[in-house]
Enzyme design. Sequence first.
Site, short mmCIF file in Angstrom:
data_model
loop_
_atom_site.label_atom_id
_atom_site.label_comp_id
_atom_site.label_asym_id
_atom_site.label_seq_id
_atom_site.Cartn_x
_atom_site.Cartn_y
_atom_site.Cartn_z
N ARG A 34 62.63 26.89 10.46
CA ARG A 34 63.72 27.65 11.37
C ARG A 34 64.95 27.47 10.80
NH1 ARG A 34 63.64 25.58 15.57
NH2 ARG A 34 61.93 23.85 15.39
N TYR A 78 59.85 33.21 7.10
CA TYR A 78 59.24 32.01 7.89
C TYR A 78 58.57 32.18 9.26
CZ TYR A 78 58.55 27.58 9.79
OH TYR A 78 57.95 26.60 10.63
N GLY A 129 58.67 30.83 12.33
CA GLY A 129 59.51 30.65 13.25
C GLY A 129 60.68 31.57 13.49
N LYS A 171 58.49 32.13 18.59
CA LYS A 171 59.74 31.61 19.36
C LYS A 171 60.80 32.40 19.82
CE LYS A 171 58.28 27.62 17.92
NZ LYS A 171 57.70 26.58 18.80
N HIS A 228 58.10 25.34 25.94
CA HIS A 228 57.48 24.77 24.57
C HIS A 228 56.46 23.75 24.92
CE1 HIS A 228 58.84 23.12 20.41
NE2 HIS A 228 57.74 23.78 20.30
N SER A 257 59.37 19.92 18.14
CA SER A 257 58.31 20.54 17.07
C SER A 257 58.12 19.41 16.35
CB SER A 257 59.37 21.41 16.18
OG SER A 257 60.17 22.38 17.05
N CYS A 317 56.09 16.95 16.68
CA CYS A 317 55.95 15.70 17.30
C CYS A 317 54.53 15.52 17.97
CB CYS A 317 56.88 15.59 18.33
SG CYS A 317 58.58 15.39 17.78
N LYS A 338 52.12 18.02 19.00
CA LYS A 338 51.50 18.75 20.09
C LYS A 338 50.07 19.23 19.68
CE LYS A 338 54.72 22.09 21.23
NZ LYS A 338 55.74 21.45 20.24
N THR A 339 50.15 19.86 18.72
CA THR A 339 48.82 20.17 18.00
C THR A 339 47.63 19.14 18.03
OG1 THR A 339 50.08 21.71 16.67
CG2 THR A 339 47.59 21.44 16.20
N ASP A 363 51.64 25.12 21.69
CA ASP A 363 53.01 25.39 21.48
C ASP A 363 53.63 25.73 22.56
OD1 ASP A 363 55.13 24.93 19.62
OD2 ASP A 363 54.99 27.20 19.12
N ASN A 367 56.99 20.96 6.00
CA ASN A 367 56.96 21.81 6.99
C ASN A 367 55.62 23.01 6.60
OD1 ASN A 367 57.26 23.09 9.61
ND2 ASN A 367 58.91 24.19 8.90
N ARG A 387 52.31 25.13 6.56
CA ARG A 387 51.81 25.46 7.66
C ARG A 387 50.37 26.10 7.61
NH1 ARG A 387 54.65 24.77 12.85
NH2 ARG A 387 56.85 24.03 12.12
N GLY A 411 43.71 9.93 18.89
CA GLY A 411 42.74 10.14 19.89
C GLY A 411 42.99 9.15 20.95
C1 OXD Z 1 58.04 24.66 15.88
C2 OXD Z 1 56.94 25.57 15.70
O1 OXD Z 1 59.14 25.01 15.02
O2 OXD Z 1 56.12 25.56 16.60
O3 OXD Z 1 58.58 24.34 16.84
O4 OXD Z 1 56.72 26.03 14.68
MN MN Z 2 56.86 24.76 18.29
#
Ligand code: OXD
Ligand code: MN
Length: 596
Positions: free
Chosen positions: A81, A209, A211, A218, A238, A260, A262, A264-265, A287, A376, A378, A503
């Site tokens: 991004r 890209y 994002g 986004k 987010h 981003s 950090c 989340k997934t 996300d 980055n 994906r 976990g």
């Molecule tokens: C981000 C994404 O950049 O979810 O936050 O791709």
């Molecule tokens: Mn994100």
Amino acid sequence: MHLRKTPPENPTNTTLDALKTWVDQVAELTRPEDIHWCTGSDKEYRTLVSQMLADGTLKTLNETTYPNCYLHLSDPDDVARVEHLTFVCTADQQDAGPNNNWMPPADGHAKMNALFDGAMRGRTMYVIPYCMGPVDSPYSRCGIEITDSPYVVINMKIMTRMGEAALARIEREGKFVRGLHSTGELDPERRFIMHFPDELSIKSYGSGYGGNALLGKKCHALRIASYQARTEGWLAEHMLILGVESPEGETTYIACAFPSACGKTNLAMMVPPASQPGWKVWTLGDDIAWLHLDEDGQLRAINPESGYFGVVPGTNEKTNKNAYDMIQHDAIFTNVGQTADGEPWWEQKKTGTPVIDWQGRDYDPATAKAPAAHPNSRFTVSAKNNPSYSTLADAPEGVPISAIVFGGRRKEIAPLVYEAKDWKHGVLVGAGVASETTAAMVGNVGVVRRDPMAMKPFCGYNFADYWSHWLSFDERTDKLPKIFHVNWFRQDADGKFLWPGFGENLRVLRWIIDRCEGRIDARRTPIGYLPNAEDIDTSELDISDETMHALTTINRETWLEEIASIGEYLESYGDRLPADLKQEQQKVAEDLAKAS
Ligand code: OXD
Ligand code: MN
């Protein structure tokens, strides 16, 4: 090459004149060779994939071990991004706020229209109707993306409910977000992502890209939706959404906002460790969450997306088995390396050896100075590929949220977990989120910056007004979720992580659930409720009492500095800053000053 002098015939039979007229206007400006209205069918997906394989935009990966998986390599200057090129165009600059780059709408349109002029010559223009959220949900919102990128079309097919059903809803409602995108020349000097929230429209030029180019994500589901949500009384955030099922079969739904890249997934699809028998985790989203109050005042969440556009490096059987398994088939990889037998490869995959890097160059791990996969890089994959997919991700009514969790990547300062004193204080906790920057955006990595509610790159309006909007929920219901803050990334003086993460984070979620259920006490401190160390289950973990103490206590001196720095940050929003938020900050500062 033959180039058209006049726009091609628009093959639509849409019943919505406003839509037909807009598509005609875009064709007039951009001069594509053809216009294709996307149906969202599997056949259409396969046809586009074949075309892209033929022209080299995609490459087939090992068909035995990675069936229906493809690799796309971007332009090396187009891998993240671009916050410095992303604008919110409102009539009054104050409405966009200091948190956004701003341009007057007329200037924004003029700049973008000049770039789009003739931009699709020799290309096909795709018209993509999409719905963010289940097509039959009152909480969902629709859009149309016009793009000249088939890569965008196939990604949008995975990431959104795209095609005929979405178009039918758009025709019924007559209202939709207009997104116009062209990859242009992929020249960073001719790249802008502009939002016109009052018009519910987006113009994005010069990047392919995710994002920047998958406009449902986004641009629509966060920047435009956050603006729209404010006027309509809901929240576009987010946040991942997960359900934690106890051994007794009770499921608690939690929404977590982390910046981003950090984790989340990883959290959204975590596999409970063997030490936590009977616990299950169900993924609703990784996300974005759209949060609405229902008629009973309960906050409910839907995930507007239907797929994951996740960071690949670091994904392995241990860190995220569900993600690892779900990307073994029917996935698109962008900017990873490759092994000799055509498998995708990335750092910490823990298996295979790369021989080609993310730029398609020969690669020798023994001598390489840079990673084989871009940090980055994906995957794009349907949410239904995920073994922990919750069928409620398709429920029109969404799921009831019991806890909202903020977090960031902080080496120091923030404890493992704490609970806000109440909603108002929770809004301060969210507003004060800070995190080290990651490769998801162009710029320096590892610099701590304030990232309120993890929305710094995504809030489509002035943060001060956004915080007022958050605060207003307190007056609308007495059933709001509790608010927490977590930090999985605390390090010791030698840079070693104090908490095992992945976990094992379930142990922290269990504390959060126990607090929501009123089952355990906690220590009230100036920054909120901290756990009694014994209330976090550490059985079978190699973690000392000292470490648990460090993770569950605060240092008064550093927190005095932290709260002063939050105060300074809030002050930068001037008169629009809600008084209640300032008061909350002052209260924490006073209580810390008084504490011994
Ligand atoms: C981000 C994404 O950049 O979810 O936050 O791709
Ligand atoms: Mn994100």
